[in-house]
Design an enzyme around this catalytic site. Structure first.
Site, PDB file in Angstrom:
ATOM      1  N   LYS A   1       0.842  -1.224   0.000  1.00  7.92           N
ATOM      2  CA  LYS A   1       0.000   0.000   0.000  1.00  7.92           C
ATOM      3  C   LYS A   1       0.865   1.258   0.000  1.00  7.92           C
ATOM      4  CE  LYS A   1      -2.033  -1.049   3.909  1.00  7.92           C
ATOM      5  NZ  LYS A   1      -1.318  -2.310   4.203  1.00  7.92           N
TER       6      LYS A   1
ATOM      7  N   ARG B   1      -9.794   0.983   8.673  1.00  5.92           N
ATOM      8  CA  ARG B   1      -9.368  -0.384   8.979  1.00  5.92           C
ATOM      9  C   ARG B   1     -10.435  -1.141   9.758  1.00  5.92           C
ATOM     10  NH1 ARG B   1      -3.418   0.645   8.800  1.00  5.92           N
ATOM     11  NH2 ARG B   1      -2.465  -1.376   9.155  1.00  5.92           N
TER      12      ARG B   1
ATOM     13  N   ARG C   1      11.263  -1.355  11.484  1.00  4.50           N
ATOM     14  CA  ARG C   1      10.168  -0.983  12.389  1.00  4.50           C
ATOM     15  C   ARG C   1      10.029  -2.022  13.497  1.00  4.50           C
ATOM     16  NH1 ARG C   1       5.153   0.255   8.348  1.00  4.50           N
ATOM     17  NH2 ARG C   1       4.057  -0.881   9.992  1.00  4.50           N
TER      18      ARG C   1
ATOM     19  N   ARG D   1      11.614  -5.639   5.343  1.00  6.30           N
ATOM     20  CA  ARG D   1      11.493  -4.204   5.036  1.00  6.30           C
ATOM     21  C   ARG D   1      12.459  -3.385   5.899  1.00  6.30           C
ATOM     22  NH1 ARG D   1       5.755  -1.741   5.323  1.00  6.30           N
ATOM     23  NH2 ARG D   1       5.752  -2.951   7.244  1.00  6.30           N
TER      24      ARG D   1
ATOM     25  N   ARG E   1      -0.499  -8.983  13.508  1.00  4.86           N
ATOM     26  CA  ARG E   1      -1.049  -7.976  12.589  1.00  4.86           C
ATOM     27  C   ARG E   1      -1.882  -8.651  11.499  1.00  4.86           C
ATOM     28  NH1 ARG E   1       4.200  -4.834  10.886  1.00  4.86           N
ATOM     29  NH2 ARG E   1       2.828  -3.858   9.357  1.00  4.86           N
TER      30      ARG E   1
HETATM   31  P1  AP5 Z   1       4.872  -1.571   1.857  1.00  4.34           P
HETATM   32  O1  AP5 Z   1       4.527  -0.779   0.644  1.00  4.34           O
HETATM   33  O2  AP5 Z   1       5.626  -0.888   2.935  1.00  4.34           O
HETATM   34  O3  AP5 Z   1       3.562  -2.326   2.393  1.00  4.34           O
HETATM   35  P2  AP5 Z   1       2.286  -1.792   3.193  1.00  4.34           P
HETATM   36  O4  AP5 Z   1       1.094  -2.461   2.614  1.00  4.34           O
HETATM   37  O5  AP5 Z   1       2.298  -0.296   3.238  1.00  4.34           O
HETATM   38  O6  AP5 Z   1       2.613  -2.446   4.589  1.00  4.34           O
HETATM   39  P3  AP5 Z   1       2.517  -1.900   6.082  1.00  4.34           P
HETATM   40  O7  AP5 Z   1       3.163  -2.989   6.913  1.00  4.34           O
HETATM   41  O8  AP5 Z   1       3.108  -0.530   6.218  1.00  4.34           O
HETATM   42  O9  AP5 Z   1       1.021  -1.860   6.308  1.00  4.34           O
HETATM   43  P4  AP5 Z   1       0.276  -1.800   7.625  1.00  4.34           P
HETATM   44  O10 AP5 Z   1      -1.078  -1.473   7.130  1.00  4.34           O
HETATM   45  O11 AP5 Z   1       0.385  -2.981   8.493  1.00  4.34           O
HETATM   46  O12 AP5 Z   1       1.083  -0.680   8.456  1.00  4.34           O
HETATM   47  P5  AP5 Z   1       0.733   0.811   8.853  1.00  4.34           P
HETATM   48  O13 AP5 Z   1       1.988   1.557   8.877  1.00  4.34           O
HETATM   49  O14 AP5 Z   1      -0.412   1.323   8.072  1.00  4.34           O
HETATM   50  O15 AP5 Z   1       5.697  -2.869   1.374  1.00  4.34           O
HETATM   51  C1  AP5 Z   1       6.174  -3.822   2.308  1.00  4.34           C
HETATM   52  C2  AP5 Z   1       7.530  -4.390   1.839  1.00  4.34           C
HETATM   53  O16 AP5 Z   1       7.328  -5.117   0.622  1.00  4.34           O
HETATM   54  C3  AP5 Z   1       8.574  -3.307   1.520  1.00  4.34           C
HETATM   55  O17 AP5 Z   1       9.835  -3.793   1.888  1.00  4.34           O
HETATM   56  C4  AP5 Z   1       8.490  -3.127   0.004  1.00  4.34           C
HETATM   57  O18 AP5 Z   1       9.716  -2.726  -0.568  1.00  4.34           O
HETATM   58  C5  AP5 Z   1       8.090  -4.541  -0.455  1.00  4.34           C
HETATM   59  N1  AP5 Z   1       7.216  -4.545  -1.632  1.00  4.34           N
HETATM   60  C6  AP5 Z   1       6.199  -3.679  -1.913  1.00  4.34           C
HETATM   61  N2  AP5 Z   1       5.595  -4.013  -3.071  1.00  4.34           N
HETATM   62  C7  AP5 Z   1       6.238  -5.131  -3.521  1.00  4.34           C
HETATM   63  C8  AP5 Z   1       6.076  -5.964  -4.688  1.00  4.34           C
HETATM   64  N3  AP5 Z   1       5.134  -5.711  -5.618  1.00  4.34           N
HETATM   65  N4  AP5 Z   1       6.898  -7.021  -4.824  1.00  4.34           N
HETATM   66  C9  AP5 Z   1       7.877  -7.283  -3.889  1.00  4.34           C
HETATM   67  N5  AP5 Z   1       8.089  -6.530  -2.774  1.00  4.34           N
HETATM   68  C10 AP5 Z   1       7.271  -5.467  -2.601  1.00  4.34           C
HETATM   69  O19 AP5 Z   1       0.178   0.607  10.350  1.00  4.34           O
HETATM   70  C11 AP5 Z   1       1.042   0.242  11.420  1.00  4.34           C
HETATM   71  C12 AP5 Z   1       0.245   0.163  12.709  1.00  4.34           C
HETATM   72  O20 AP5 Z   1      -0.339   1.457  13.020  1.00  4.34           O
HETATM   73  C13 AP5 Z   1      -0.962  -0.797  12.703  1.00  4.34           C
HETATM   74  O21 AP5 Z   1      -0.595  -2.122  12.981  1.00  4.34           O
HETATM   75  C14 AP5 Z   1      -1.863  -0.184  13.794  1.00  4.34           C
HETATM   76  O22 AP5 Z   1      -1.385  -0.511  15.070  1.00  4.34           O
HETATM   77  C15 AP5 Z   1      -1.659   1.317  13.590  1.00  4.34           C
HETATM   78  N6  AP5 Z   1      -2.657   1.882  12.651  1.00  4.34           N
HETATM   79  C16 AP5 Z   1      -2.409   2.450  11.439  1.00  4.34           C
HETATM   80  N7  AP5 Z   1      -3.557   2.847  10.849  1.00  4.34           N
HETATM   81  C17 AP5 Z   1      -4.557   2.519  11.712  1.00  4.34           C
HETATM   82  C18 AP5 Z   1      -5.973   2.636  11.647  1.00  4.34           C
HETATM   83  N8  AP5 Z   1      -6.596   3.172  10.572  1.00  4.34           N
HETATM   84  N9  AP5 Z   1      -6.702   2.196  12.710  1.00  4.34           N
HETATM   85  C19 AP5 Z   1      -6.093   1.672  13.801  1.00  4.34           C
HETATM   86  N10 AP5 Z   1      -4.753   1.511  13.919  1.00  4.34           N
HETATM   87  C20 AP5 Z   1      -3.979   1.935  12.873  1.00  4.34           C
END
Ligand code: AP5
Length: 206
Positions: A13, A88, A152, A122, A163
């Site tokens: 994402k 979410r 992270r 990552r 997660r």
């Molecule tokens: P990346 O693009 O970083 O993936 P992502 O989908 O953004 O993954 P996240 O782990 O950041 O998502 P998340 O939703 O768990 O975390 P968030 O920060 O929102 O890609 C991942 C890896 O794969 C990278 O190394 C990249 O290079 C590689 N990659 C990408 N595309 C690829 C491809 N096509 N092929 C191969 N490799 C690839 O949330 C973190 C925490 O914050 C949550 O757990 C929660 O506690 C809190 N939080 C955030 N938002 C909310 C909400 N709305 N409500 C409640 N709690 C929340």
């Protein structure tokens, strides 16, 4: 244009959101990045959020909804925005629906067995937020700004498993939620990064 990017942790994402927001000149709003910035700045919100994030749990809805409501009113959202990681839960989606209309919801699909390797490998830049993967980026510094990369805390395997469980229970139901509202575009996220971007652009142009 007002967009949502849905998908499990590690689906890509953030990687895709950065590209698509730049292409359409809209604001990229990542609730995860916003929370991590609160933690870095040692704010009360950051302190409250850290315990949830470190356990792989969701931060409570009221905290997140208040944060997003304020953010989407900022000047850089006048052309639109891309919400990455929000909503979410059904409660978050209902609240967003009362605040504004959304043009499209992009669901990035990746087989679960690929996600753990993606997340655990990552590495992030603390300064510009760029994300890399150890499989293709061996240097420990950021290509863009030279800062030292870090892993992270919630990208360690024990937390990642939780997660994914939390995603299935609380966020995956939003796929049906937006399907019923005819706004969902499903994208195969198990392709090269550039191919995923092309698929999203094609999907949005329809
Ligand atoms: P990346 O693009 O970083 O993936 P992502 O989908 O953004 O993954 P996240 O782990 O950041 O998502 P998340 O939703 O768990 O975390 P968030 O920060 O929102 O890609 C991942 C890896 O794969 C990278 O190394 C990249 O290079 C590689 N990659 C990408 N595309 C690829 C491809 N096509 N092929 C191969 N490799 C690839 O949330 C973190 C925490 O914050 C949550 O757990 C929660 O506690 C809190 N939080 C955030 N938002 C909310 C909400 N709305 N409500 C409640 N709690 C929340």
């Amino acid at each position: 244009m007002k967009l949502i990017f849905l998908g499990p942790p590690g689906a890509g994402k953030g990687t895709q959101a950065e590209r698509i927001a730049e292409r359409y000149e809209i604001a990229h709003i990542s609730t995860g990045d916003m929370l991590r910035s609160e933690i870095r700045n040692a704010t009360p919100l950051g302190a409250a959020a850290k315990a949830y994030i470190d356990r792989g749990e969701l931060v409570p809805d009221d905290v997140i909804i208040g944060m997003v409501e304020k953010r989407i009113q900022a000047a850089d959202c006048k052309n639109g925005f891309l919400l990455d990681g929000f909503p979410r839960t059904t409660a978050q989606a209902d609240s967003l629906g009362k605040l504004t209309d959304i043009d499209a919801v992009v669901d990035i699909e990746v087989p679960f067995e690929r996600l753990v390797a993606r997340i655990c490998g990552r590495r992030m830049c603390p300064d510009c937020g760029a994300a890399y993967h150890v499989s293709y980026h061996t240097a420990d510094t950021c290509d863009r700004c030279g800062a030292k990369l870090y892993q992270r805390d919630d990208d360690r395997e024990e937390t990642v498993q939780n997660r994914l469980v939390v995603y299935e229970a609380k966020t995956a139901p939003l796929i049906a939620y937006y399907e019923e509202r005819d706004t969902l575009i499903k994208i195969d996220g198990d392709q090269a990064i550039d191919s995923v971007t092309d698929s999203i652009v094609k999907g949005l142009s329809k």
